[in-house]
Each structure stands twice: as C-alpha cells, then as structure tokens.
Design a protein around this motif. Sequence first.
Motif, PDB file in Angstrom:
ATOM      1  N   SER A   1       0.148  11.821   5.164  1.00  0.00           N
ATOM      2  CA  SER A   1      -0.448  10.867   4.521  1.00  0.00           C
ATOM      3  C   SER A   1      -0.115   9.620   4.814  1.00  0.00           C
ATOM      4  O   SER A   1      -1.000   8.627   5.241  1.00  0.00           O
ATOM      5  CB  SER A   1      -0.640  11.164   3.115  1.00  0.00           C
ATOM      6  N   LEU A   2       1.031   9.222   4.679  1.00  0.00           N
ATOM      7  CA  LEU A   2       1.748   7.971   5.299  1.00  0.00           C
ATOM      8  C   LEU A   2       1.422   7.645   6.619  1.00  0.00           C
ATOM      9  O   LEU A   2       1.208   6.700   7.081  1.00  0.00           O
ATOM     10  CB  LEU A   2       3.250   7.929   4.939  1.00  0.00           C
TER      11      LEU A   2
ATOM     12  N   LYS B   1       1.607   6.716  -7.072  1.00  0.00           N
ATOM     13  CA  LYS B   1       0.464   7.261  -7.655  1.00  0.00           C
ATOM     14  C   LYS B   1       0.944   8.805  -7.391  1.00  0.00           C
ATOM     15  O   LYS B   1       0.350   9.739  -8.145  1.00  0.00           O
ATOM     16  CB  LYS B   1      -0.776   6.865  -6.898  1.00  0.00           C
ATOM     17  N   GLU B   2       1.095   9.195  -6.038  1.00  0.00           N
ATOM     18  CA  GLU B   2       1.111  10.633  -5.368  1.00  0.00           C
ATOM     19  C   GLU B   2       2.581  11.143  -6.396  1.00  0.00           C
ATOM     20  O   GLU B   2       2.550  12.429  -6.584  1.00  0.00           O
ATOM     21  CB  GLU B   2       1.240  10.666  -4.133  1.00  0.00           C
TER      22      GLU B   2
ATOM     23  N   ARG C   1       0.779  -1.184   0.093  1.00  0.00           N
ATOM     24  CA  ARG C   1      -0.070   0.029  -0.017  1.00  0.00           C
ATOM     25  C   ARG C   1       0.874   1.379  -0.020  1.00  0.00           C
ATOM     26  O   ARG C   1       0.650   2.244  -0.744  1.00  0.00           O
ATOM     27  CB  ARG C   1      -0.911  -0.134   1.254  1.00  0.00           C
ATOM     28  N   ILE C   2       1.911   1.390   0.687  1.00  0.00           N
ATOM     29  CA  ILE C   2       2.968   2.378   0.778  1.00  0.00           C
ATOM     30  C   ILE C   2       3.588   2.597  -0.591  1.00  0.00           C
ATOM     31  O   ILE C   2       3.411   3.621  -1.109  1.00  0.00           O
ATOM     32  CB  ILE C   2       3.969   2.259   1.928  1.00  0.00           C
TER      33      ILE C   2
ATOM     34  N   MET D   1      -2.059   6.500   7.125  1.00  0.00           N
ATOM     35  CA  MET D   1      -2.481   5.363   6.629  1.00  0.00           C
ATOM     36  C   MET D   1      -1.948   4.152   7.441  1.00  0.00           C
ATOM     37  O   MET D   1      -2.498   3.295   7.326  1.00  0.00           O
ATOM     38  CB  MET D   1      -1.763   5.256   5.132  1.00  0.00           C
TER      39      MET D   1
ATOM     40  N   ARG E   1       2.494   1.723  -3.586  1.00  0.00           N
ATOM     41  CA  ARG E   1       1.378   2.233  -4.541  1.00  0.00           C
ATOM     42  C   ARG E   1       0.819   3.575  -4.358  1.00  0.00           C
ATOM     43  O   ARG E   1       0.823   4.218  -5.355  1.00  0.00           O
ATOM     44  CB  ARG E   1       0.182   1.138  -4.575  1.00  0.00           C
ATOM     45  N   PHE E   2       0.845   4.116  -2.768  1.00  0.00           N
ATOM     46  CA  PHE E   2       0.512   5.427  -2.954  1.00  0.00           C
ATOM     47  C   PHE E   2       1.266   6.273  -3.293  1.00  0.00           C
ATOM     48  O   PHE E   2       1.226   7.250  -3.885  1.00  0.00           O
ATOM     49  CB  PHE E   2       0.061   5.410  -1.373  1.00  0.00           C
TER      50      PHE E   2
END
Length: 228
Positions: free
Chosen positions: A90-91, A45-46, A38-39, A94, A41-42
């Motif tokens: 944001s991390l 994307k960002e 998830r980290i 999450m 991919r995020f």
Amino acid sequence: MGRKVHPVGFRLKVTRDWDARWFAQGAKYRDQLQEDFRIRRFIMKETAKAGVSRIEIERFPNQIVVNIHTHRPGILIGQKGAAVKKLRVSLQEMTGKAVKVEVAEIEKPDTDAYLIAISIAGQLERRVGHSRAIKRAMSQAMRQGAQGIKIEVAGRLAGADMARREWATEGRVPRSTLRANIDFARAEALTTFGRIGIKVWVYKGDVIGQQQPQQRQSGEPRDAYVSP
C-alpha cells in the motif's frame, strides 16, 4: 504567556535524532514533507490496534525505509508477515517508490510517553476519573524503570463548567537539562464535555559521554523484523 520549548526539538543532535532523515530543497522538500505526513497518517490509521508509538522515515535515491516502533509487533507483522507485506504494498502504491518496512518492538511500553498518553485518553473517553488514570500510569511507569514522570491534563475535567489544568509528577523530570533523556508526547481525548488535552514527560536517565546520537551505518544489520 510562558515560553515553552518542545523537549524533543530542544535535544535534537544532542541526545536525540530526527524522526525523518533525508535532505531536499525547494519544491522537492515540500512534496516529500507532505508525503511523510501522508505515510504517517496512513500507518497510524491502518495499525490502530498495534500500539504504534514512533515512525521513522529514511529516504534514499530509489527507496524509502520506514521504521515502525510498536509494542505489539505480532499484530503489525501478521501471520507469516502477511499484514506487514500488505502495508508495504500500500505504501509503494501511495508513494510510487520502493518501500522497505522495518518493525521494532518496544520492550517497556509503560515507559513510552505516547503509549501512556493514548492509554490515558482512552480511559478518559470511557469516563474513568482523570486522577485515577494518571496515578495508575505513573505507578506503572516507575515500576518498569522510569526515573521520573510528569502528566498534565487540561480541559473540562470531570464535566466541570470551567476548563482547568491539573498535573502530577513522580520522581525527577529535569526538562531543562540537555543530557536528560526525556520522552515527550501529546494526545487528545474526545469526551462528551469536549476535548481534553494530555501531555506526558518520561525521564529515562542521562545520556553521558555521547555528544550526538549514534546513527546506523549503511549496510549495518538492525535488530528488528524487516519485511520481505
């Protein structure tokens, strides 16, 4: 069917270290592994425009350290560190843990396998000929100091009815030699005729006299930007 060995996994603990450095057992391992996915991919994307090539994750009892390798650190850091601070917050939301983000610059982006693969994929999506894109990438990599490069593309090349595979090499690419510093990456180009797969091998010389990759000691300073 050929026997294929991943160039990075083949050299782990010989000339290459893991991109995720932590230990867990049972359900905790499963949860942390999914959290790593998830980290990554995020972040990808960002930071799509920042040219991120590699993300390393280190875990400590109460903290996660994320090392981001990019050839455009200015875009990733932002004005006065605003962008990287927003990413860190944001991390933390999450994961629910304290997160430290470190940004390291890639000095020679034309010799980075992932950046080469992404560049070729973008050109194919813009309908640039695959042969032209491959030759340009190889010449730039050799000009920036790579000792060898191999690029392979597979799919419906140039809109052909039947999928095929083509590859080109320049210089030496000793894929079976453990001491060889091989950078490998894959990418996909989504074209109107279907997906085209891209593989890139970049040979950057031999690692001699080093049995295991050097690891940073606890508290040792790192030559990179660290988020506040």
